[in-house]
Design a protein around this motif. Structure first.
Motif, mmCIF file in Angstrom:
data_model
loop_
_atom_site.group_PDB
_atom_site.id
_atom_site.type_symbol
_atom_site.label_atom_id
_atom_site.label_comp_id
_atom_site.label_asym_id
_atom_site.label_seq_id
_atom_site.Cartn_x
_atom_site.Cartn_y
_atom_site.Cartn_z
ATOM 1 N N LEU A 6 90.842 49.721 38.309
ATOM 2 C CA LEU A 6 91.254 49.512 36.927
ATOM 3 C C LEU A 6 90.865 48.098 36.521
ATOM 4 O O LEU A 6 90.690 47.913 35.240
ATOM 5 C CB LEU A 6 92.772 49.413 37.070
ATOM 6 N N ASP A 7 90.776 47.255 37.479
ATOM 7 C CA ASP A 7 90.343 45.772 37.160
ATOM 8 C C ASP A 7 88.594 45.858 36.384
ATOM 9 O O ASP A 7 88.440 45.135 35.420
ATOM 10 C CB ASP A 7 90.222 44.818 38.409
ATOM 11 N N TYR A 8 87.884 46.425 37.307
ATOM 12 C CA TYR A 8 86.550 46.675 36.414
ATOM 13 C C TYR A 8 86.334 47.379 35.552
ATOM 14 O O TYR A 8 85.704 46.907 34.364
ATOM 15 C CB TYR A 8 85.642 47.279 37.822
ATOM 16 N N ILE A 71 98.895 47.087 33.645
ATOM 17 C CA ILE A 71 98.981 46.987 35.196
ATOM 18 C C ILE A 71 98.071 45.628 35.688
ATOM 19 O O ILE A 71 98.839 45.206 36.780
ATOM 20 C CB ILE A 71 98.374 48.170 35.776
ATOM 21 N N ILE A 72 97.034 45.557 35.530
ATOM 22 C CA ILE A 72 96.370 44.323 35.880
ATOM 23 C C ILE A 72 97.083 43.017 35.745
ATOM 24 O O ILE A 72 97.289 42.326 36.443
ATOM 25 C CB ILE A 72 94.969 44.265 35.327
ATOM 26 N N ARG A 73 97.691 42.858 34.638
ATOM 27 C CA ARG A 73 98.499 41.699 34.286
ATOM 28 C C ARG A 73 99.650 41.604 35.119
ATOM 29 O O ARG A 73 100.135 40.618 35.590
ATOM 30 C CB ARG A 73 98.888 41.580 32.798
ATOM 31 N N THR A 74 100.438 42.720 35.185
ATOM 32 C CA THR A 74 101.639 42.946 36.060
ATOM 33 C C THR A 74 101.124 42.562 37.560
ATOM 34 O O THR A 74 101.833 41.879 38.292
ATOM 35 C CB THR A 74 102.212 44.323 36.027
ATOM 36 N N MET A 78 102.547 39.598 39.913
ATOM 37 C CA MET A 78 103.321 39.797 41.078
ATOM 38 C C MET A 78 102.527 38.848 42.328
ATOM 39 O O MET A 78 103.408 38.307 43.075
ATOM 40 C CB MET A 78 103.136 41.215 41.365
ATOM 41 N N LEU A 79 101.323 38.786 42.405
ATOM 42 C CA LEU A 79 100.545 37.884 43.206
ATOM 43 C C LEU A 79 101.022 36.577 43.210
ATOM 44 O O LEU A 79 101.288 35.722 44.134
ATOM 45 C CB LEU A 79 98.886 38.099 43.176
ATOM 46 N N LYS A 80 100.946 35.999 41.779
ATOM 47 C CA LYS A 80 101.328 34.638 41.619
ATOM 48 C C LYS A 80 102.852 34.489 41.958
ATOM 49 O O LYS A 80 102.941 33.330 42.764
ATOM 50 C CB LYS A 80 101.192 34.165 40.151
#
Length: 298
Positions: A6-8, A71-74, A78-80
């Motif tokens: 999804l990121d790519y 999804i990528i932003r979420t 989450m990681l942050k």
């Protein structure tokens, strides 16, 4: 589904070019194309229209991009938040030579707690050689020792000085300044705390034709507190780290006896692993420790 697909995909959609997105992502164009094809296979639909001019989103690609971007932003959020949670729960383990841990670092720890209040701390005394090993093996995060470390994989930073001083009870009959050979006239409590005090005394005694056995030693101890207690009780005189008795000197419970042409001084060093740059939390903590320690030692 691999989140990287999804990121790519989002990066290609934003760049409008597989080659440009590949360059920005530091992967080969063919590898990136394979990632997009795998995503299309998983979703069962074509997401991009490819041409010599680049790529454009298909109708279904526009839908996929909208959700993929969310999804990528979420996922990033989450990681942050997980990282912040780790930082909030970070426990910093510090080991230091006994007199440093007991007398020099408490004021530093007070300042550090004000700056990094969300961390918890452990400050434990230990011997220099063991502190070095524990820092190397990540058993503790940092150490504070006398003299430079022996380990090649350790970084070090000078934060201050300490010295070994001869002290006596306030009313003890001894001159404020004596020659070294006059030590044999007085009962002596000998400190043996891995600072090589005995070696230094013995070396000086040998120069003037004496040896350690010529001293009137009541006992020797690896505890500075034990030596200090005996001196305070008037049992004799003794060598102690200045940091361990400066309060008693200030309150005039003890007096410092200068010895002509003799002194023992030690530099104090912060030590830490060479590879801390990969640990942002510990790196920032150590940089602040360096900054504050020189002016905040008790």
């Amino acid at each position: 589904m691999n989140i990287e697909y999804l990121d790519y995909f989002c990066k290609v959609a934003i760049a409008g070019s597989i080659s440009k997105a590949a360059k920005e992502s530091h992967i080969s164009q063919s590898a990136l194309s394979q990632q997009i094809l795998k995503l299309e296979e998983i979703l069962g639909t074509r997401l991009l229209e490819r041409s010599n001019k680049g790529v454009e989103l298909t109708d279904k690609g526009i839908i996929a991009f909208k959700y993929a971007d969310n999804i990528i932003r979420t996922y990033s959020a989450m990681l942050k938040e997980l990282k912040l949670a780790d930082e909030n729960e970070r426990n910093i383990k510090i080991e230091a030579c006994w007199s440093i841990a007991t007398y020099s670092l408490p004021c530093v720890m007070y300042e550090i707690k004000n700056q990094f209040g969300n961390y918890s701390y452990e400050l434990n005394p230990n011997e220099s050689d063991l502190i070095e090993q524990n820092v190397l093996n990540n058993i503790c995060d940092i150490g504070v020792i006398y003299n430079k470390p022996k380990g090649l994989n350790l970084s070090y930073y000078k934060i201050g000085k300490d010295r070994i001083v001869l002290v006596a009870p306030k009313n003890y009959e001894i001159e404020d300044e004596i020659d070294f050979e006059e030590l044999v006239k007085h009962p002596f409590i000998l400190l043996n705390d891995k600072l090589h005090v005995i070696d230094s005394i013995n070396e000086k005694l040998n120069i003037i034709g004496l040896k350690i056995e010529d001293l009137n030693i009541l006992y020797n101890s690896d505890s500075a507190e034990s030596v200090k207690s005996s001196v305070l009780n008037g049992f004799g005189i003794g060598f102690l780290p200045y940091t361990s008795i400066k309060k008693e000197l200030y309150n005039e419970q003890l007096k410092e006896i200068n010895i002509r042409d003799y002194s023992i001084e030690y530099d104090m060093y912060l030590i830490y692993n060479n590879n801390i740059k990969g640990n942002e939390v510990l790196y920032n903590f150590i940089e602040y420790f360096k900054k504050i320690a020189k002016k905040s030692l008790c």
